[in-house]
Design a protein around this motif. Structure first.
Motif, PDB file in Angstrom:
ATOM      1  N   ASP A 121     -47.420  23.813 -14.019  1.00 58.47           N
ATOM      2  CA  ASP A 121     -48.303  22.962 -13.203  1.00 58.47           C
ATOM      3  C   ASP A 121     -47.692  21.575 -13.056  1.00 58.47           C
ATOM      4  OD1 ASP A 121     -48.818  21.575 -15.608  1.00 58.47           O
ATOM      5  OD2 ASP A 121     -50.577  22.800 -16.041  1.00 58.47           O
ATOM      6  N   LYS A 122     -48.353  20.720 -12.293  1.00 60.73           N
ATOM      7  CA  LYS A 122     -47.848  19.380 -12.023  1.00 60.73           C
ATOM      8  C   LYS A 122     -48.049  18.422 -13.186  1.00 60.73           C
ATOM      9  CE  LYS A 122     -48.204  19.478  -6.962  1.00 60.73           C
ATOM     10  NZ  LYS A 122     -46.768  19.240  -6.717  1.00 60.73           N
ATOM     11  N   PHE A 123     -48.713  18.882 -14.249  1.00 66.63           N
ATOM     12  CA  PHE A 123     -48.964  18.030 -15.409  1.00 66.63           C
ATOM     13  C   PHE A 123     -47.835  18.107 -16.433  1.00 66.63           C
ATOM     14  CE2 PHE A 123     -53.120  19.423 -13.764  1.00 66.63           C
ATOM     15  CZ  PHE A 123     -53.603  18.193 -13.342  1.00 66.63           C
ATOM     16  N   GLY A 124     -46.838  18.917 -16.180  1.00 64.16           N
ATOM     17  CA  GLY A 124     -45.689  19.003 -17.071  1.00 64.16           C
ATOM     18  C   GLY A 124     -45.743  20.123 -18.079  1.00 64.16           C
ATOM     19  N   HIS A 125     -46.598  21.115 -17.875  1.00 61.78           N
ATOM     20  CA  HIS A 125     -46.620  22.270 -18.772  1.00 61.78           C
ATOM     21  C   HIS A 125     -45.499  23.237 -18.383  1.00 61.78           C
ATOM     22  CE1 HIS A 125     -50.919  20.988 -19.430  1.00 61.78           C
ATOM     23  NE2 HIS A 125     -50.480  21.143 -20.664  1.00 61.78           N
ATOM     24  N   VAL A 151     -35.751  19.422 -12.790  1.00 61.35           N
ATOM     25  CA  VAL A 151     -35.374  18.887 -11.476  1.00 61.35           C
ATOM     26  C   VAL A 151     -36.667  18.538 -10.752  1.00 61.35           C
ATOM     27  CG1 VAL A 151     -34.161  19.320  -9.310  1.00 61.35           C
ATOM     28  CG2 VAL A 151     -33.367  20.412 -11.423  1.00 61.35           C
ATOM     29  N   ASP A 152     -36.732  17.321 -10.183  1.00 61.03           N
ATOM     30  CA  ASP A 152     -37.944  16.968  -9.461  1.00 61.03           C
ATOM     31  C   ASP A 152     -37.917  17.555  -8.053  1.00 61.03           C
ATOM     32  OD1 ASP A 152     -36.347  15.340  -7.882  1.00 61.03           O
ATOM     33  OD2 ASP A 152     -37.049  13.469  -8.733  1.00 61.03           O
ATOM     34  N   ALA A 153     -38.980  17.324  -7.298  1.00 58.85           N
ATOM     35  CA  ALA A 153     -39.109  17.918  -5.967  1.00 58.85           C
ATOM     36  C   ALA A 153     -38.039  17.436  -4.999  1.00 58.85           C
ATOM     37  CB  ALA A 153     -40.500  17.634  -5.397  1.00 58.85           C
ATOM     38  N   LYS A 154     -37.388  16.308  -5.339  1.00 58.47           N
ATOM     39  CA  LYS A 154     -36.331  15.764  -4.482  1.00 58.47           C
ATOM     40  C   LYS A 154     -34.941  16.225  -4.920  1.00 58.47           C
ATOM     41  CE  LYS A 154     -39.005  11.604  -3.405  1.00 58.47           C
ATOM     42  NZ  LYS A 154     -39.034  10.119  -3.485  1.00 58.47           N
ATOM     43  N   GLY A 155     -34.890  17.017  -5.985  1.00 56.68           N
ATOM     44  CA  GLY A 155     -33.601  17.524  -6.455  1.00 56.68           C
ATOM     45  C   GLY A 155     -32.920  16.664  -7.487  1.00 56.68           C
ATOM     46  N   ASN A 156     -33.619  15.675  -8.051  1.00 51.92           N
ATOM     47  CA  ASN A 156     -33.040  14.792  -9.068  1.00 51.92           C
ATOM     48  C   ASN A 156     -33.238  15.363 -10.466  1.00 51.92           C
ATOM     49  OD1 ASN A 156     -32.410  12.727  -7.088  1.00 51.92           O
ATOM     50  ND2 ASN A 156     -34.601  12.253  -7.062  1.00 51.92           N
ATOM     51  N   ASN A 157     -32.170  15.398 -11.255  1.00 49.59           N
ATOM     52  CA  ASN A 157     -32.252  15.895 -12.627  1.00 49.59           C
ATOM     53  C   ASN A 157     -32.775  14.816 -13.563  1.00 49.59           C
ATOM     54  OD1 ASN A 157     -29.942  17.705 -11.391  1.00 49.59           O
ATOM     55  ND2 ASN A 157     -30.682  18.757 -13.220  1.00 49.59           N
ATOM     56  N   PHE A 158     -33.585  15.222 -14.540  1.00 45.87           N
ATOM     57  CA  PHE A 158     -33.987  14.305 -15.601  1.00 45.87           C
ATOM     58  C   PHE A 158     -34.294  15.122 -16.858  1.00 45.87           C
ATOM     59  CE2 PHE A 158     -37.862  15.530 -13.470  1.00 45.87           C
ATOM     60  CZ  PHE A 158     -38.877  15.514 -14.415  1.00 45.87           C
ATOM     61  N   ASP A 181     -44.283  11.409 -15.937  1.00 44.29           N
ATOM     62  CA  ASP A 181     -44.730  10.199 -15.245  1.00 44.29           C
ATOM     63  C   ASP A 181     -43.613   9.658 -14.356  1.00 44.29           C
ATOM     64  OD1 ASP A 181     -47.153  10.340 -16.439  1.00 44.29           O
ATOM     65  OD2 ASP A 181     -46.791   8.773 -17.932  1.00 44.29           O
ATOM     66  N   GLY A 182     -43.942   9.385 -13.104  1.00 42.54           N
ATOM     67  CA  GLY A 182     -42.962   8.857 -12.174  1.00 42.54           C
ATOM     68  C   GLY A 182     -42.175   9.907 -11.429  1.00 42.54           C
ATOM     69  N   TYR A 183     -42.409  11.181 -11.757  1.00 43.70           N
ATOM     70  CA  TYR A 183     -41.691  12.268 -11.096  1.00 43.70           C
ATOM     71  C   TYR A 183     -42.677  13.245 -10.460  1.00 43.70           C
ATOM     72  CZ  TYR A 183     -37.446  10.835 -13.554  1.00 43.70           C
ATOM     73  OH  TYR A 183     -36.371  10.130 -14.034  1.00 43.70           O
ATOM     74  N   GLU A 184     -42.294  13.756  -9.314  1.00 45.78           N
ATOM     75  CA  GLU A 184     -43.066  14.827  -8.685  1.00 45.78           C
ATOM     76  C   GLU A 184     -42.338  16.134  -8.937  1.00 45.78           C
ATOM     77  OE1 GLU A 184     -44.628  16.379  -4.297  1.00 45.78           O
ATOM     78  OE2 GLU A 184     -43.567  14.470  -4.480  1.00 45.78           O
TER      79      GLU A 184
END
Length: 307
Positions: A121-125, A151-158, A181-184
């Motif tokens: 889900d979008k909450f990070g589970h 990987v966020d929705a824009k393709g950025n790794n974190f 937080d701060g990532y989609e």
């Protein structure tokens, strides 16, 4: 065949009724006979060709390209929801715990194993296999950590540290929570496993042997299989597939041709003494996952363990 018959009619039009009835009948009989002979010979030629060649001639010339493009797009869309999990052991207990990136394994921790998971889900589970995070789940020393690469929705790794939310050893399932937080982020699209059919295409995405974002393809080879679970019992209803699943694939999604998750890649039979996959691989059906995961998120334990 109707199309072929129509072509024959185009080549052999009926004559105009300018002859006496008896002559006309003879002419019609002759034309019909010739049509039947030509039609029959065409039918024979078509059926003498291999089926694959005949079908290839009937399909558009770019059909293969369209199929390949579909698989490429399928991977690009779904891989955004797949995570890489590293099992780490710290050299010493840190004084404070950061919710950001975990310690570098080269300097402060030892890499003990890798696995896969997917965004629930979008909450990070994050859903994965219990055996991927078993050391963290049973850690009493405070030295075990889980590093999750997303990987966020824009393709950025974190990277984030994964915290255990709950687990179910009976079904080899676990849920991690990461700070997003701060990532989609993009959760997977859940499918169904109760309507699967042997022979339909399926795809596994994960990180075998640490190689991130690996796609393997195959078919559903069998249904209703029984595989061992970490608690010594049996997981019933498992999906068998010939899509390659190796060490590091565990916890990743098995998807169908629509990109819907139909299972969690879990186990493979290996050739005795070699550790090499036999090609007989298994996934936990998504219907089981859907019944289990919400309880793990809310209560931390399976439904059956709360009574």
């Amino acid at each position: 065949m109707a199309a072929l018959f129509c072509l024959q009619n185009n080549f052999f039009p009926l004559p105009k009724l300018t002859t006496p009835p008896s002559s006309t009948a003879k002419t019609l009989t002759s034309v019909t006979t010739r049509r039947a002979i030509i039609f029959g010979s065409s039918f024979t030629v078509l059926n003498s060709k291999p089926l694959a060649l005949a079908l290839a001639q009937l399909l558009p010339t770019d059909e293969l390209q369209l199929q390949e493009d579909h698989v490429v797009q399928l991977f690009q869309d779904t891989s955004l929801s797949v995570v890489f999990i590293k099992d780490l052991e710290l050299s010493k207990v840190p004084k404070s715990s950061s919710k950001g990136v975990v310690l570098n394994e080269d300097e402060d921790a030892k890499l003990e194993g890798t696995g896969s998971g997917f965004i629930w889900d979008k909450f990070g589970h994050i859903v994965t296999n219990y055996h991927v995070v078993a050391k963290l789940a049973t850690d009493a020393s405070g030295l075990q950590r889980c590093e999750v690469s997303l990987v966020d929705a824009k393709g950025n790794n974190f990277y984030r540290e994964g915290k255990i939310v709950g687990f179910d050893t009976a079904y080899d399932l676990a849920v991690l929570k990461v700070d997003v937080d701060g990532y989609e982020i993009q959760p997977v699209v859940l499918g169904q496993s109760n309507n699967l059919r042997v022979g339909q295409s399926c795809f596994a995405i994960g990180n075998p042997y640490g190689y991130e974002n690996t796609l393997t393809t195959g078919v559903v080879s069998g249904l209703g299989r029984e595989i061992p679970s970490p608690n010594g019992g049996a997981i019933k209803g498992a999906i068998q597939t010939d899509a390659a699943i190796n060490a590091g694939n565990s916890g990743g999604p098995l998807i169908d041709s629509y990109g819907h998750v139909i299972g969690v890649n879990t186990a493979t039979f290996t050739k005795k003494g070699t550790g090499v996959s036999s090609g007989v691989n298994f996934a936990i059906p998504i219907d089981t996952v859907i019944r289990t995961v919400p309880y793990l998120i809310v209560y931390g334990t399976p439904y059956t363990n709360r009574f």
